[in-house]
Design a protein around this motif. Sequence first.
Motif, PDB file in Angstrom:
ATOM      1  N   ILE A   1       1.985   1.784  -3.314  1.00 16.52           N
ATOM      2  CA  ILE A   1       0.879   2.407  -4.347  1.00 16.52           C
ATOM      3  C   ILE A   1       1.286   3.032  -3.805  1.00 16.52           C
ATOM      4  CG2 ILE A   1      -0.740   2.617  -4.591  1.00 16.52           C
ATOM      5  CD1 ILE A   1      -0.933  -0.516  -4.524  1.00 16.52           C
ATOM      6  N   GLY A   2       0.881   4.141  -2.908  1.00 16.21           N
ATOM      7  CA  GLY A   2       1.087   5.745  -2.760  1.00 16.21           C
ATOM      8  C   GLY A   2       2.371   6.341  -2.376  1.00 16.21           C
ATOM      9  N   PHE A   3       3.704   5.693  -2.818  1.00 17.84           N
ATOM     10  CA  PHE A   3       4.761   6.288  -3.881  1.00 17.84           C
ATOM     11  C   PHE A   3       4.286   6.759  -4.838  1.00 17.84           C
ATOM     12  CE2 PHE A   3       8.855   6.353  -5.079  1.00 17.84           C
ATOM     13  CZ  PHE A   3       9.466   7.529  -4.627  1.00 17.84           C
TER      14      PHE A   3
ATOM     15  N   PHE B   1       1.800   6.998  -6.926  1.00 21.44           N
ATOM     16  CA  PHE B   1       0.661   7.418  -7.134  1.00 21.44           C
ATOM     17  C   PHE B   1       1.247   9.019  -6.576  1.00 21.44           C
ATOM     18  CE2 PHE B   1      -3.761   9.156  -5.997  1.00 21.44           C
ATOM     19  CZ  PHE B   1      -4.071   8.860  -7.021  1.00 21.44           C
ATOM     20  N   GLU B   2       1.894   9.562  -5.489  1.00 17.84           N
ATOM     21  CA  GLU B   2       2.485  10.644  -5.336  1.00 17.84           C
ATOM     22  C   GLU B   2       3.204  11.753  -6.505  1.00 17.84           C
ATOM     23  OE1 GLU B   2       3.877  14.167  -3.418  1.00 17.84           O
ATOM     24  OE2 GLU B   2       4.910  11.974  -3.850  1.00 17.84           O
TER      25      GLU B   2
ATOM     26  N   HIS C   1      -6.454   3.563  -2.758  1.00 18.80           N
ATOM     27  CA  HIS C   1      -5.620   4.589  -2.045  1.00 18.80           C
ATOM     28  C   HIS C   1      -6.296   4.114   0.174  1.00 18.80           C
ATOM     29  CE1 HIS C   1      -1.654   6.060  -0.444  1.00 18.80           C
ATOM     30  NE2 HIS C   1      -1.558   4.834  -0.535  1.00 18.80           N
TER      31      HIS C   1
ATOM     32  N   ILE D   1      -3.653  12.607   0.164  1.00 22.44           N
ATOM     33  CA  ILE D   1      -3.684  12.160  -1.204  1.00 22.44           C
ATOM     34  C   ILE D   1      -4.755  12.774  -1.191  1.00 22.44           C
ATOM     35  CG2 ILE D   1      -3.792  11.193  -3.056  1.00 22.44           C
ATOM     36  CD1 ILE D   1      -0.772   9.643  -1.454  1.00 22.44           C
TER      37      ILE D   1
ATOM     38  N   TYR E   1      -0.973   6.653   8.927  1.00 23.07           N
ATOM     39  CA  TYR E   1       0.304   6.858   7.145  1.00 23.07           C
ATOM     40  C   TYR E   1      -1.361   6.534   6.805  1.00 23.07           C
ATOM     41  CZ  TYR E   1       0.869   5.144   2.749  1.00 23.07           C
ATOM     42  OH  TYR E   1       0.525   5.255   0.829  1.00 23.07           O
TER      43      TYR E   1
ATOM     44  N   TYR F   1      -1.574  10.612   5.679  1.00 22.45           N
ATOM     45  CA  TYR F   1      -1.332  10.744   4.588  1.00 22.45           C
ATOM     46  C   TYR F   1      -1.660  10.278   3.471  1.00 22.45           C
ATOM     47  CZ  TYR F   1       2.475  10.128   0.934  1.00 22.45           C
ATOM     48  OH  TYR F   1       3.708  10.278  -0.330  1.00 22.45           O
TER      49      TYR F   1
ATOM     50  N   GLY G   1      -7.503   1.280   1.514  1.00 25.37           N
ATOM     51  CA  GLY G   1      -6.400   0.279   1.349  1.00 25.37           C
ATOM     52  C   GLY G   1      -6.094   0.376   2.361  1.00 25.37           C
ATOM     53  N   SER G   2      -5.842   1.597   3.114  1.00 21.95           N
ATOM     54  CA  SER G   2      -4.710   2.070   3.923  1.00 21.95           C
ATOM     55  C   SER G   2      -5.550   1.978   5.454  1.00 21.95           C
ATOM     56  CB  SER G   2      -4.881   3.374   3.967  1.00 21.95           C
ATOM     57  OG  SER G   2      -3.596   4.288   5.567  1.00 21.95           O
TER      58      SER G   2
ATOM     59  N   PHE H   1       4.250  10.212  -9.166  1.00 20.29           N
ATOM     60  CA  PHE H   1       3.317  10.429 -10.316  1.00 20.29           C
ATOM     61  C   PHE H   1       2.492  11.773 -10.431  1.00 20.29           C
ATOM     62  CE2 PHE H   1      -0.095  10.584 -13.690  1.00 20.29           C
ATOM     63  CZ  PHE H   1       0.918   9.931 -15.149  1.00 20.29           C
TER      64      PHE H   1
ATOM     65  N   ILE I   1      -8.277   6.486  -7.699  1.00 18.95           N
ATOM     66  CA  ILE I   1      -7.068   5.748  -6.619  1.00 18.95           C
ATOM     67  C   ILE I   1      -6.265   6.183  -6.062  1.00 18.95           C
ATOM     68  CG2 ILE I   1      -4.351   5.362  -7.608  1.00 18.95           C
ATOM     69  CD1 ILE I   1      -4.367   5.862  -9.948  1.00 18.95           C
TER      70      ILE I   1
ATOM     71  N   ILE J   1       1.267  -1.419  -0.132  1.00 22.49           N
ATOM     72  CA  ILE J   1       0.052   0.042  -0.142  1.00 22.49           C
ATOM     73  C   ILE J   1       0.886   1.385  -0.050  1.00 22.49           C
ATOM     74  CG2 ILE J   1      -1.709   1.249   1.411  1.00 22.49           C
ATOM     75  CD1 ILE J   1      -2.910  -1.225   2.349  1.00 22.49           C
ATOM     76  N   PHE J   2       2.021   0.842   0.457  1.00 19.29           N
ATOM     77  CA  PHE J   2       2.814   2.353   1.221  1.00 19.29           C
ATOM     78  C   PHE J   2       3.381   2.556  -0.964  1.00 19.29           C
ATOM     79  CE2 PHE J   2       7.833   3.668   1.028  1.00 19.29           C
ATOM     80  CZ  PHE J   2       7.267   4.687   1.802  1.00 19.29           C
TER      81      PHE J   2
END
Lengths: 202, 79
Positions: A102-104, A106-107, B63, B37, B30, B33, B66-67, A109, B59, A99-100
Amino acid sequence: MFLAKSAESGAIITPMMRLLTHAMIKNPEKVCFIGEDHDETILYVLRRSVVTNVGWFFGSIGLFLAPILIDWILLAMAIDKKAFVPAEFAFVLTIFWYIFAIGFVFERFLNWFFNVYIISNKRIIDMDFHHMLSRDISEAPLRNVEDITHSVKGFMQLVFNFGDIMIQTAAEQREFNFEKVPNPAKVQDILSDLVSEIKHHD
Amino acid sequence: MIENLIVALFTTKGFFSLLQVLVTVIIVLYNFYAFLIVRQVKLLNAGFQTTAARMFSVIGYIHLLGSLTITVIAIILLL
């Protein structure tokens, strides 16, 4: 005209794919920005060259592969992970890791996608999105543009043909810097032509 | 009692117990964060509107979902 054939590759690309993958988009479809006038047309949308994404792209591949690599290394060293790491903990940590990741991705991009330089038939707009908590938008009318220079520095910029464009203006924001845009000589030429045309009409 | 706790931390079980709590705290943090986003995507889409706006929003929400899901799982399994 939702499908267009790419001149270089022959592949069929949609305007959406072009928007998501290109750093220089001419006459973008269904794109507008905050404060756009009714009689204003976006001529070009520019971003940092796609090549500038290579660092975080490979970094994210590393992030996605790390759990598999760790498992593989432990297996090669004949270490039984289950003997000392509780199964629930390993499960939660692995899922959270992805998940982290994917977040990385996405951010990163979003950071590339929304850092745009817009050239319209009236003005230039610089939208800077530094990180999640900071955003700057500056603009200058084309008639206020006084001087345009471009620079291509270093091996990467020379090989992949990208660089910076410095624009001096008489507007409130004195200097614009389009960083690492593709084909800077061409962009400079386009801008110069637009500015000449606007000043000629005035 | 504190001495026993410190000694317990130097055992494999104690170390992993502490690690589990730490990981759960990081997962909870998290979520902020992930929420940030979602908010940022909304603001960015408002500033520069494209056909990809809906996709970015989806998305962002996936996200965040999921978190939140992993937070619940972590609290149930680890604490």
